[in-house]
Design an enzyme around this catalytic site. Sequence first.
Site, PDB file in Angstrom:
ATOM      1  N   HIS A  32       0.826  -1.141   0.137  1.00  0.00           N
ATOM      2  CA  HIS A  32       0.049  -0.013   0.006  1.00  0.00           C
ATOM      3  C   HIS A  32       0.876   1.070  -0.089  1.00  0.00           C
ATOM      4  O   HIS A  32       0.947   2.039   0.915  1.00  0.00           O
ATOM      5  CB  HIS A  32      -0.966   0.030   1.236  1.00  0.00           C
ATOM      6  CG  HIS A  32      -2.125  -0.854   1.025  1.00  0.00           C
ATOM      7  ND1 HIS A  32      -2.848  -1.363   1.874  1.00  0.00           N
ATOM      8  CD2 HIS A  32      -2.566  -1.494  -0.234  1.00  0.00           C
ATOM      9  CE1 HIS A  32      -3.868  -2.269   1.643  1.00  0.00           C
ATOM     10  NE2 HIS A  32      -3.798  -2.231   0.117  1.00  0.00           N
TER      11      HIS A  32
ATOM     12  N   GLU B 180      -5.729  -7.781   3.872  1.00  0.00           N
ATOM     13  CA  GLU B 180      -5.293  -8.875   4.731  1.00  0.00           C
ATOM     14  C   GLU B 180      -6.378  -9.417   5.557  1.00  0.00           C
ATOM     15  O   GLU B 180      -6.151 -10.869   5.711  1.00  0.00           O
ATOM     16  CB  GLU B 180      -4.008  -8.302   5.890  1.00  0.00           C
ATOM     17  CG  GLU B 180      -3.565  -9.309   6.473  1.00  0.00           C
ATOM     18  CD  GLU B 180      -2.581  -8.712   7.626  1.00  0.00           C
ATOM     19  OE1 GLU B 180      -2.359  -9.417   8.737  1.00  0.00           O
ATOM     20  OE2 GLU B 180      -1.790  -7.727   7.382  1.00  0.00           O
TER      21      GLU B 180
ATOM     22  N   SER C 190      -2.352   2.576   3.829  1.00  0.00           N
ATOM     23  CA  SER C 190      -1.455   1.712   4.486  1.00  0.00           C
ATOM     24  C   SER C 190      -1.961   1.737   6.026  1.00  0.00           C
ATOM     25  O   SER C 190      -1.921   2.731   6.569  1.00  0.00           O
ATOM     26  CB  SER C 190      -0.061   2.481   4.465  1.00  0.00           C
ATOM     27  OG  SER C 190       0.722   1.857   5.101  1.00  0.00           O
ATOM     28  N   SER C 191      -2.415   0.752   6.202  1.00  0.00           N
ATOM     29  CA  SER C 191      -2.834   0.342   7.774  1.00  0.00           C
ATOM     30  C   SER C 191      -1.663   0.907   8.515  1.00  0.00           C
ATOM     31  O   SER C 191      -2.107   1.600   9.550  1.00  0.00           O
ATOM     32  CB  SER C 191      -3.218  -1.113   8.086  1.00  0.00           C
ATOM     33  OG  SER C 191      -3.542  -1.354   9.248  1.00  0.00           O
TER      34      SER C 191
END
Length: 311
Positions: free
Chosen positions: A41, A126, A227-228
């Site tokens: 990401h 995910e 992006s986590s």
Amino acid sequence: MKVVLASPRGFCAGVNRAINIVEKTIQVYGTPIYVRHELVHNDYVVTQLSKKGVIFIERLNEVPNGSVLIFSAHGVSKKIQEQSKIKNLIIIDATCPLVTKVHKEVSRANRNDMEVILIGHSGHPEVEGTMGQYISVNSRQKIYLVESQADAWSVQVNQPNHLFFVTQTTLSIDDTAEIIAILNKRFPNIMGPRKNDICYATFNRQNALKNLAPMVEMIFVVGSITSSNSVRLMELGRRIGKITYLISHANDIQKNWLRGVNNIGITAGASAPDILVLQVIEKLRVLSTDHVVVEEMIGEEENIFFDTPKI
């Protein structure tokens, strides 16, 4: 102006491995090659790979039969794996080994007729891949997604004494610990992984930010909004009480942000390349009316490396 760089920051072993897999695949098969979802990401990484002939897709029907398809670092469900075989695709798996570890934990619990609670964020690839490792054979076997403390208090399971939990690898360490504590209180017999599912890179970057925060007035987190782990860093900075911005590239910085600020901290998510950090530093040199001094804090040394599969 002083700029302090968090350490560690940026690329993790799983991201490096995924990019190496794509580069090697291009060398062996040429282009085009297809990648399901963004490999990692980060907009910069995706753009650079696209320029080399990589095509990013979300649905398998976008991939011609017999093509080369790479699974992203986030992993995929068992259903996607099976559908890929039907299309006679050449499959190369760039799933991060630490995500694969979670997949194996879910599959093992599933084989042992346990229900599973996954702590994670709905819609993240995910999480979709991990949820998809669990195959329900009857109505009393399920996998449940818990996103918050409220979810942990309210989730209703069929087998409270035959229960296992796993987590997404890129969560907030502190938030996850609180959720696990609630699950342990509600389900005293719940079991979990022997080793924390939150990956070393997430853990190290959050701790580095905590150590960085007292040194600075403002923090820039370099990373994409998708992006986590980058978003978790931004949230952590704000929770600590620092003005914190998530920026995908240097041009996001606004000059008025810097007014009256003498000390700025910079960190980067695990999918953000260091070139973006360097560009941020150069942008600060342009925008600042003062001389910019750059320091790097002392942090956890990372020497983890994941082998790439034979292509």
